[in-house]
Structures are given as structure tokens and as C-alpha cells.
Design a protein around this motif. Structure first.
Motif, PDB file in Angstrom:
ATOM      1  N   PHE A  27      -2.759  18.288  19.808  1.00  0.00           N
ATOM      2  CA  PHE A  27      -1.960  17.083  19.967  1.00  0.00           C
ATOM      3  C   PHE A  27      -2.767  15.973  20.631  1.00  0.00           C
ATOM      4  N   HIS A  28      -3.534  16.317  21.646  1.00  0.00           N
ATOM      5  CA  HIS A  28      -4.348  15.313  22.338  1.00  0.00           C
ATOM      6  C   HIS A  28      -5.419  14.743  21.417  1.00  0.00           C
ATOM      7  N   GLY A  29      -6.080  15.598  20.650  1.00  0.00           N
ATOM      8  CA  GLY A  29      -7.081  15.112  19.705  1.00  0.00           C
ATOM      9  C   GLY A  29      -6.476  14.209  18.660  1.00  0.00           C
ATOM     10  N   TRP A  30      -5.290  14.566  18.167  1.00  0.00           N
ATOM     11  CA  TRP A  30      -4.620  13.728  17.171  1.00  0.00           C
ATOM     12  C   TRP A  30      -4.222  12.381  17.774  1.00  0.00           C
ATOM     13  N   LEU A  31      -3.752  12.374  19.023  1.00  0.00           N
ATOM     14  CA  LEU A  31      -3.395  11.114  19.674  1.00  0.00           C
ATOM     15  C   LEU A  31      -4.605  10.200  19.840  1.00  0.00           C
ATOM     16  N   VAL A  32      -5.751  10.777  20.152  1.00  0.00           N
ATOM     17  CA  VAL A  32      -6.968   9.972  20.277  1.00  0.00           C
ATOM     18  C   VAL A  32      -7.285   9.303  18.946  1.00  0.00           C
ATOM     19  N   PHE A  33      -7.237  10.062  17.856  1.00  0.00           N
ATOM     20  CA  PHE A  33      -7.530   9.488  16.546  1.00  0.00           C
ATOM     21  C   PHE A  33      -6.495   8.432  16.156  1.00  0.00           C
ATOM     22  N   VAL A  34      -5.229   8.727  16.350  1.00  0.00           N
ATOM     23  CA  VAL A  34      -4.168   7.788  15.952  1.00  0.00           C
ATOM     24  C   VAL A  34      -4.227   6.508  16.785  1.00  0.00           C
ATOM     25  N   ALA A  69     -18.495  10.268  19.356  1.00  0.00           N
ATOM     26  CA  ALA A  69     -18.853  10.568  20.746  1.00  0.00           C
ATOM     27  C   ALA A  69     -17.732  11.337  21.445  1.00  0.00           C
ATOM     28  N   THR A  70     -16.488  10.986  21.158  1.00  0.00           N
ATOM     29  CA  THR A  70     -15.359  11.679  21.771  1.00  0.00           C
ATOM     30  C   THR A  70     -15.289  13.130  21.301  1.00  0.00           C
ATOM     31  N   ALA A  71     -15.465  13.348  20.000  1.00  0.00           N
ATOM     32  CA  ALA A  71     -15.444  14.716  19.474  1.00  0.00           C
ATOM     33  C   ALA A  71     -16.585  15.541  20.072  1.00  0.00           C
ATOM     34  N   SER A  72     -17.754  14.940  20.213  1.00  0.00           N
ATOM     35  CA  SER A  72     -18.890  15.645  20.822  1.00  0.00           C
ATOM     36  C   SER A  72     -18.613  15.973  22.285  1.00  0.00           C
ATOM     37  N   SER A  73     -17.996  15.043  22.989  1.00  0.00           N
ATOM     38  CA  SER A  73     -17.718  15.297  24.404  1.00  0.00           C
ATOM     39  C   SER A  73     -16.637  16.355  24.585  1.00  0.00           C
ATOM     40  N   TYR A  74     -15.739  16.492  23.617  1.00  0.00           N
ATOM     41  CA  TYR A  74     -14.743  17.565  23.698  1.00  0.00           C
ATOM     42  C   TYR A  74     -15.427  18.922  23.708  1.00  0.00           C
ATOM     43  N   VAL A  75     -16.469  19.070  22.924  1.00  0.00           N
ATOM     44  CA  VAL A  75     -17.165  20.352  22.850  1.00  0.00           C
ATOM     45  C   VAL A  75     -18.043  20.559  24.082  1.00  0.00           C
ATOM     46  N   GLU A  76     -18.675  19.515  24.572  1.00  0.00           N
ATOM     47  CA  GLU A  76     -19.609  19.634  25.695  1.00  0.00           C
ATOM     48  C   GLU A  76     -18.935  19.565  27.059  1.00  0.00           C
ATOM     49  N   TRP A  77     -17.702  19.109  27.129  1.00  0.00           N
ATOM     50  CA  TRP A  77     -17.039  18.904  28.415  1.00  0.00           C
ATOM     51  C   TRP A  77     -16.871  20.211  29.177  1.00  0.00           C
ATOM     52  N   ARG A  78     -16.343  21.203  28.528  1.00  0.00           N
ATOM     53  CA  ARG A  78     -16.194  22.522  29.146  1.00  0.00           C
ATOM     54  C   ARG A  78     -17.289  23.407  28.581  1.00  0.00           C
ATOM     55  N   HIS A  79     -18.362  23.520  29.316  1.00  0.00           N
ATOM     56  CA  HIS A  79     -19.576  24.166  28.810  1.00  0.00           C
ATOM     57  C   HIS A  79     -19.360  25.598  28.339  1.00  0.00           C
ATOM     58  N   GLU A  80     -18.582  26.372  29.061  1.00  0.00           N
ATOM     59  CA  GLU A  80     -18.464  27.779  28.692  1.00  0.00           C
ATOM     60  C   GLU A  80     -17.607  28.000  27.454  1.00  0.00           C
ATOM     61  N   SER A  81     -16.574  27.192  27.238  1.00  0.00           N
ATOM     62  CA  SER A  81     -15.711  27.444  26.082  1.00  0.00           C
ATOM     63  C   SER A  81     -15.598  26.260  25.143  1.00  0.00           C
ATOM     64  N   GLY A  82     -15.736  25.042  25.632  1.00  0.00           N
ATOM     65  CA  GLY A  82     -15.611  23.871  24.789  1.00  0.00           C
ATOM     66  C   GLY A  82     -14.184  23.683  24.292  1.00  0.00           C
ATOM     67  N   ASP A  83     -13.978  22.698  23.496  1.00  0.00           N
ATOM     68  CA  ASP A  83     -12.674  22.436  22.906  1.00  0.00           C
ATOM     69  C   ASP A  83     -12.886  22.091  21.440  1.00  0.00           C
ATOM     70  N   ALA A  84     -13.228  23.098  20.668  1.00  0.00           N
ATOM     71  CA  ALA A  84     -13.524  22.887  19.252  1.00  0.00           C
ATOM     72  C   ALA A  84     -12.291  22.451  18.479  1.00  0.00           C
ATOM     73  N   ALA A  85     -11.120  22.891  18.880  1.00  0.00           N
ATOM     74  CA  ALA A  85      -9.892  22.492  18.172  1.00  0.00           C
ATOM     75  C   ALA A  85      -9.661  20.987  18.295  1.00  0.00           C
ATOM     76  N   GLY A  88     -12.286  19.151  16.341  1.00  0.00           N
ATOM     77  CA  GLY A  88     -12.031  19.256  14.907  1.00  0.00           C
ATOM     78  C   GLY A  88     -10.947  18.314  14.445  1.00  0.00           C
ATOM     79  N   VAL A  89      -9.911  18.145  15.267  1.00  0.00           N
ATOM     80  CA  VAL A  89      -8.829  17.230  14.902  1.00  0.00           C
ATOM     81  C   VAL A  89      -9.333  15.791  14.855  1.00  0.00           C
ATOM     82  N   ILE A  90     -10.260  15.438  15.710  1.00  0.00           N
ATOM     83  CA  ILE A  90     -10.821  14.092  15.688  1.00  0.00           C
ATOM     84  C   ILE A  90     -11.811  13.949  14.531  1.00  0.00           C
ATOM     85  N   ALA A  91     -12.635  14.957  14.318  1.00  0.00           N
ATOM     86  CA  ALA A  91     -13.692  14.856  13.309  1.00  0.00           C
ATOM     87  C   ALA A  91     -13.161  14.963  11.883  1.00  0.00           C
ATOM     88  N   TRP A  92     -12.084  15.702  11.673  1.00  0.00           N
ATOM     89  CA  TRP A  92     -11.569  15.922  10.320  1.00  0.00           C
ATOM     90  C   TRP A  92     -11.179  14.617   9.622  1.00  0.00           C
TER      91      TRP A  92
END
Length: 117
Positions: A27-34, A69-85, A88-92
Motif C-alpha cells: 500500500f505504501h509503495g502504491w501511494l508513493v507511485f500514485v 531512487a525511491t525503489a532502490s532505497s526501499y531495498v537498501e533501507w533495511r539492509h538485512e531484509s530490504g523491502d522488495a515488495a 516492486g510496486v513502485i518499479a512495476w
């Protein structure tokens, strides 16, 4: 909400990851894109969507850079697990827009996917 959930209440089970954290992340990723899509729609002219101005073309480019940049930072923000979901919602939809523009590069297309005037 997203930041507080991710930092103060990390998922401890698979069920928490799937049923709480993943929907909030999507939901957060979709809100960023929208948000950026609607910002772009504010500046889009209805009279002539096939011939964007230089300002509008530059704005689209900057928004695409910001989304990347936002999609990349989602993955790099939490180093151990990231936020690929969330990434992906932003990049798709951004990938859709880039591929759609590349496939129809011979003619100008509307700047917003689905905006067929």
C-alpha cells in the motif's frame, strides 16, 4: 505508519510478514507511485497530450529518476531484509511506462499510462 511499523514492530513470524507487513508495504509503495502520477497529471494539458512541452518532458524525467531512487532505497533501507515488495510496486508501473514509450517511440504517446485522449 510504514516507518513505525517496520522499526518498532518488526515481523517475528511468517504470518506477521505476510498478513501485516506485506500489505502495508504494498500500500505504501502504491501511494508513493500514485502521488507522483497525480502530481504529473496536474501539469498535463488536456488540449494536446501528444505534444508535451519541454517543461513537462523534463518533469517526467525527474519523476522517473525519483521513482527509481525511491525503489532502490526501499531495498537498501533495511539492509538485512530490504523491502522488495514495496520496491516492486513502485518499479512495476514505472517499467510499464518505459517499455510502452520505447515500443511506440515512432509516435508520441500520452505521458500518463491509460490517459488516452
Amino acid at each position: 505508519i510504514y516507518y513505525n511499523l517496520a522499526t518498532a514492530y518488526p515481523a517475528q513470524t511468517v504470518y506477521q510478514s505476510v498478513l501485516v507487513h506485506a500489505p502495508v508495504s504494498l500500500f505504501h509503495g502504491w501511494l508513493v507511485f500514485v502521488f507522483w502520477l497525480n502530481l504529473l497529471a496536474i501539469f498535463t494539458s488536456v488540449q494536446d497530450p501528444a505534444h508535451p512541452s519541454f517543461f513537462l518532458s523534463a518533469l517526467v524525467f525527474l519523476i522517473m529518476v525519483k521513482l527509481t531512487a525511491t525503489a532502490s532505497s526501499y531495498v537498501e533501507w533495511r539492509h538485512e531484509s530490504g523491502d522488495a515488495a514495496g520496491a516492486g510496486v513502485i518499479a512495476w508501473p514505472a517499467q510499464y511506462h518505459i517499455k510502452h514509450r520505447a515500443a511506440t517511440s515512432g509516435e508520441q504517446q500520452p505521458l500518463i499510462p491509460g490517459d488516452q485522449a
